[in-house]
Scaffold this motif. Structure first.
Motif, PDB file in Angstrom:
ATOM      1  N   LEU A  90       0.860  -1.179   0.000  1.00 38.18           N
ATOM      2  CA  LEU A  90       0.000   0.000   0.000  1.00 38.18           C
ATOM      3  C   LEU A  90       0.895   1.226   0.000  1.00 38.18           C
ATOM      4  CD1 LEU A  90      -2.713   1.480   0.297  1.00 38.18           C
ATOM      5  CD2 LEU A  90      -2.500   1.143   2.778  1.00 38.18           C
ATOM      6  N   GLU A  91       0.676   2.132  -0.959  1.00 36.00           N
ATOM      7  CA  GLU A  91       1.470   3.344  -1.076  1.00 36.00           C
ATOM      8  C   GLU A  91       0.552   4.552  -1.225  1.00 36.00           C
ATOM      9  OE1 GLU A  91       4.269   2.863  -4.295  1.00 36.00           O
ATOM     10  OE2 GLU A  91       4.992   0.947  -3.520  1.00 36.00           O
ATOM     11  N   HIS A  92       1.128   5.735  -1.080  1.00 34.08           N
ATOM     12  CA  HIS A  92       0.385   6.988  -1.216  1.00 34.08           C
ATOM     13  C   HIS A  92       1.151   7.971  -2.103  1.00 34.08           C
ATOM     14  CE1 HIS A  92      -1.270   5.183   2.475  1.00 34.08           C
ATOM     15  NE2 HIS A  92      -2.402   5.640   1.977  1.00 34.08           N
ATOM     16  N   PRO A  93       1.448   7.605  -3.357  1.00 30.62           N
ATOM     17  CA  PRO A  93       2.235   8.481  -4.224  1.00 30.62           C
ATOM     18  C   PRO A  93       1.494   9.743  -4.668  1.00 30.62           C
ATOM     19  CG  PRO A  93       1.451   6.601  -5.464  1.00 30.62           C
ATOM     20  CD  PRO A  93       1.099   6.353  -4.018  1.00 30.62           C
ATOM     21  N   PHE A  94       0.169   9.758  -4.551  1.00 25.09           N
ATOM     22  CA  PHE A  94      -0.634  10.905  -4.981  1.00 25.09           C
ATOM     23  C   PHE A  94      -1.197  11.673  -3.790  1.00 25.09           C
ATOM     24  CE2 PHE A  94      -1.447   7.400  -8.102  1.00 25.09           C
ATOM     25  CZ  PHE A  94      -0.511   7.812  -9.027  1.00 25.09           C
TER      26      PHE A  94
ATOM     27  N   VAL B  67       1.372  -4.592  -6.761  1.00 29.60           N
ATOM     28  CA  VAL B  67       2.059  -5.871  -6.646  1.00 29.60           C
ATOM     29  C   VAL B  67       3.293  -5.771  -7.527  1.00 29.60           C
ATOM     30  CG1 VAL B  67       0.626  -6.977  -8.451  1.00 29.60           C
ATOM     31  CG2 VAL B  67       1.906  -8.386  -6.817  1.00 29.60           C
ATOM     32  N   ARG B  68       4.434  -5.967  -6.928  1.00 29.99           N
ATOM     33  CA  ARG B  68       5.724  -5.877  -7.623  1.00 29.99           C
ATOM     34  C   ARG B  68       5.849  -4.600  -8.449  1.00 29.99           C
ATOM     35  NH1 ARG B  68       7.626  -8.779  -3.999  1.00 29.99           N
ATOM     36  NH2 ARG B  68       7.572 -11.021  -4.242  1.00 29.99           N
ATOM     37  N   GLY B  69       5.424  -3.500  -7.855  1.00 32.30           N
ATOM     38  CA  GLY B  69       5.560  -2.205  -8.488  1.00 32.30           C
ATOM     39  C   GLY B  69       4.463  -1.843  -9.468  1.00 32.30           C
ATOM     40  N   LYS B  70       3.529  -2.744  -9.709  1.00 31.80           N
ATOM     41  CA  LYS B  70       2.435  -2.517 -10.663  1.00 31.80           C
ATOM     42  C   LYS B  70       1.148  -2.210  -9.905  1.00 31.80           C
ATOM     43  CE  LYS B  70       4.763  -3.761 -14.382  1.00 31.80           C
ATOM     44  NZ  LYS B  70       4.890  -3.001 -15.589  1.00 31.80           N
ATOM     45  N   VAL B  71       0.490  -1.120 -10.259  1.00 35.17           N
ATOM     46  CA  VAL B  71      -0.765  -0.737  -9.619  1.00 35.17           C
ATOM     47  C   VAL B  71      -1.873  -1.690 -10.053  1.00 35.17           C
ATOM     48  CG1 VAL B  71      -2.528   1.072  -9.415  1.00 35.17           C
ATOM     49  CG2 VAL B  71      -0.104   1.689  -9.539  1.00 35.17           C
TER      50      VAL B  71
END
Length: 121
Positions: A22-26, A35-39
């Motif tokens: 889980l990331e919050h780049p925006f 998953v493995r860098g793919k949204v």
């Protein structure tokens, strides 16, 4: 299923899949599941309603939009390859979990084999 329950169900399913992050780049308004860098899934309330945005095969995305009033083209995404789920009566837990898993699988298929997590059981 109301919008908040929709987001909660989708998030629980996503977190249970191998190799996810889980990331919050925006910004904090957007939960981005990768998953493995793919949204493969985004959730947000920026429109004033809870949304879940998922990858989908183009033919399946078109069919889902025809079958469910609660499914529209991907919000701020490629309209052929992404769908947006809105809370509503025709969506249940099983369908949401299936669609999250399908989105995960589509994203994982585009990742190099060496970066894929162990097979799901």
């Amino acid at each position: 299923m109301n919008g908040k329950k929709l987001q909660q169900t989708a998030a629980e399913c996503a977190e249970g899949l191998p190799g996810t992050a889980l990331e919050h780049p925006f910004g904090e308004e957007w939960d981005v599941h990768k998953v493995r860098g793919k949204v493969f899934m985004l959730t947000t309330d920026v429109t004033g309603e809870p949304l879940v945005i998922l990858k989908s095969a183009p033919d399946e995305a078109a069919a889902l939009r025809e079958q469910h009033a609660e499914i529209t083209p991907g919000y701020h995404m490629n309209k052929r390859h992404w769908i947006t789920l809105h809370g509503g009566d025709s969506l249940d837990r099983g369908l949401v979990e299936d669609w999250v898993t399908d989105s995960y699988d589509l994203a994982l298929d585009s990742a190099p084999r060496s970066r894929r997590p162990a097979a799901r059981t």
